[in-house]
Design an enzyme around this catalytic site. Sequence first.
Site, mmCIF file in Angstrom:
data_model
loop_
_atom_site.group_PDB
_atom_site.id
_atom_site.type_symbol
_atom_site.label_atom_id
_atom_site.label_comp_id
_atom_site.label_asym_id
_atom_site.label_seq_id
_atom_site.Cartn_x
_atom_site.Cartn_y
_atom_site.Cartn_z
ATOM 1 N N VAL A 37 0.837 -1.201 0.000
ATOM 2 C CA VAL A 37 0.000 0.000 0.000
ATOM 3 C C VAL A 37 0.873 1.251 0.000
ATOM 4 O O VAL A 37 1.940 1.285 0.614
ATOM 5 C CB VAL A 37 -0.951 -0.009 1.217
ATOM 6 C CG1 VAL A 37 -0.193 0.102 2.529
ATOM 7 C CG2 VAL A 37 -2.005 1.078 1.104
ATOM 8 N N PRO A 57 -5.214 -3.087 -5.577
ATOM 9 C CA PRO A 57 -4.993 -2.571 -4.219
ATOM 10 C C PRO A 57 -3.803 -3.224 -3.541
ATOM 11 O O PRO A 57 -3.443 -4.363 -3.828
ATOM 12 C CB PRO A 57 -6.304 -2.918 -3.498
ATOM 13 C CG PRO A 57 -6.862 -4.069 -4.253
ATOM 14 C CD PRO A 57 -6.460 -3.868 -5.673
ATOM 15 N N LYS A 97 9.851 6.383 -5.803
ATOM 16 C CA LYS A 97 10.255 7.391 -4.813
ATOM 17 C C LYS A 97 11.774 7.413 -4.653
ATOM 18 O O LYS A 97 12.296 7.656 -3.563
ATOM 19 C CB LYS A 97 9.550 7.144 -3.474
ATOM 20 C CG LYS A 97 8.019 7.064 -3.607
ATOM 21 C CD LYS A 97 7.313 6.883 -2.292
ATOM 22 C CE LYS A 97 5.805 6.729 -2.513
ATOM 23 N NZ LYS A 97 5.050 6.557 -1.273
ATOM 24 N N GLY A 117 -5.456 -44.343 25.889
ATOM 25 C CA GLY A 117 -6.037 -44.352 27.227
ATOM 26 C C GLY A 117 -5.628 -43.106 27.973
ATOM 27 O O GLY A 117 -4.822 -42.294 27.481
ATOM 28 N N LEU A 118 -6.155 -42.928 29.161
ATOM 29 C CA LEU A 118 -5.865 -41.748 29.964
ATOM 30 C C LEU A 118 -4.399 -41.693 30.370
ATOM 31 O O LEU A 118 -3.684 -42.708 30.347
ATOM 32 C CB LEU A 118 -6.735 -41.754 31.221
ATOM 33 C CG LEU A 118 -8.249 -41.561 31.018
ATOM 34 C CD1 LEU A 118 -8.999 -41.942 32.281
ATOM 35 C CD2 LEU A 118 -8.555 -40.124 30.605
ATOM 36 N N GLY A 171 -1.313 -46.741 31.851
ATOM 37 C CA GLY A 171 -0.386 -47.860 31.672
ATOM 38 C C GLY A 171 0.002 -48.113 30.228
ATOM 39 O O GLY A 171 0.555 -49.174 29.915
ATOM 40 N N SER A 201 -4.261 -39.705 22.804
ATOM 41 C CA SER A 201 -5.137 -39.562 21.621
ATOM 42 C C SER A 201 -6.605 -39.548 22.033
ATOM 43 O O SER A 201 -7.331 -40.500 21.775
ATOM 44 C CB SER A 201 -4.854 -40.656 20.595
ATOM 45 O OG SER A 201 -4.756 -41.934 21.170
#
Length: 623
Positions: free
Chosen positions: A22, A101, A155, A455-456, A460, A529
């Site tokens: 611009v 533009p 310029k 698993g959490l 294990g 996961s």
Amino acid sequence: MSAKPCEGPVKDLLRFITCGSVDDGKSTMIGRMLHDSKLIREDTFRALADDSRRYGTNGGDVDLALMVDGLQAEREQGITLDVAYCFFSTPRRAFIVADTPGHEQYTRNMATGASTAQLAVVLIDARKGFLQQTKRHTYICSLLGLKHVVFAVNKIDLVGYSEDAFSRIFQEAHNFAAPLGFRSVHVIPISARDGDNIIARSARTPWYIGPALLPYLETVDVYSDALSKPFRFQVQWVNRPNSEFRGYAGTIASGRIAKGDAVVVPTSGQTSRIQDIISDRASQDAAEAGGAIVLTLEDDIDIARGHVLCSPSQQPEVTNRFAAHILWMDREPLISGHSVLCRIGTSLISASISIDCKIDISTRARSPGSSIGLNEVAFCNLVAAAPVAFDPYVDNPKMGAFVVIDRHSYRTVGAGMIAFNLDRRDERQASQPVVDKSVRAALKRQKPAALWFTGLSGAGKSTISRLVEARLHAAGHHTMLLDGDQMRGGLNRDLGFTADDRIENIRRAGEVAKLLLESGLIVLCAFISPYRAERAKVRELFQPDEFVEIFIDTPIETCMARDPKGLYGHARSGELTNFTGVDAPYEAPEAPEIHLRTAGSNPGELADQVMGVLASRGLVGRS
């Protein structure tokens, strides 16, 4: 826009675009070019002087940018918002310039202007140098098939006509443009406000020895490429004014055609010969690229809008599977797997898009992604509902470009550039000697598999997967174990624990597991996961008999009691957020291949259960 019309013989036409960041002076440069070429009528100039007093930014001087910035909002803000098209003619050539533009949010408009251009003039402020938006516009020009680019260092007067300032930008421009495939790259120092090097060489830049901007635009060759390419004709309309006449109207995309030449419809294989070539209601013996004509054939074959005619000896690719770059132009993102409409040439066809990777416009670096947003670029694979005739975009932009249309709203949402035929790539690969996972696995005397332990935290997974790997190793199998800590400490160390980062973490893990499986290994993957959808996506990477989901089913109370890393304690105190089982969900598998209930069992027994199931599936031998 008023300018002197073409007079005398018909001249060739150059379509070019002005772009860049611009306020780099695009509109002023066009206005100066017209003014110094004496192409502005007196009444237009008087109106421009009046507008300059109201909207101008040059003090008491005439603001030449207002010649192009026609929108009221543009004049009040001093920026270009839309694409402004301007026609003018010099004694040597006619021109259509698209002034586009510079703001990032209007990149869509810039791409629209570039899509029909043959050359780009990229403005660079000599004080600021090569900016992010300069790189963005240059890359998009190359992506859209422009082969010629001029970097106009504007310029130059504001840096005292400094040769050093120009040389720095000259080198940066060439370094950035070099890998983009432009056929010609020119860098010209200019002052759009004062007219230096616009229509004639300036005495204030004696160190610059190249042409001024307008003389270069008058002489650059942009037509030889299209004429040297094979004949391509995209049927726009079947002309049937009566039962005695059937003609096929359209514009020649590339090459030449003459009466009597053989042609073929590549998607059907039907052939014929050119009976007549009609232009402006008059018959002619031949036509070439850019000609808007009506063709008649010696035979009555099945041709409709969207079909392509070409030479039987130089046919385009035909497939419904192709790879392409896509520039997304809608505020609603493109999601991998979505179905869209594609207008390829004059045909409209349904297709599904899967994102292969995202591309950083400034650095050209590639990264994974399942969606792209406004002004982003991705490399994608498309599957169309019917075969498409095309040439790769880099070879023939007219035959390799397409527009992406939303199938519900019919909005134009993206621009596409076809890269290659996916079927042809598969054919080339098939012709090579094959060393695949089956060959690699045979060398190891095993069947490759992915064992996905989920698993959490604290359930294990790592303990049991390590025991299974030890048993596999003892039986002579080649294995590799991946777990969450290992991945997050290396490949995924840039990811956090937001939902999006968790999804990306599992996507990368799945891709790594697939690569390891391709090497013939049995891959053990121990990851929380938590989301079913992401585990399902990982499963899709593998053949049905290769993937074994193993659910380590441990009550959360047991996991919290174990808490080997102290994570549950931090999560419950609020020090750790988005923790699975506390303030983030865990979606248990609904039908895992192996369901291990850990209550009342020790890890060794559970590992033996896994080995038993693997043996029953033929993945390992029975002990």
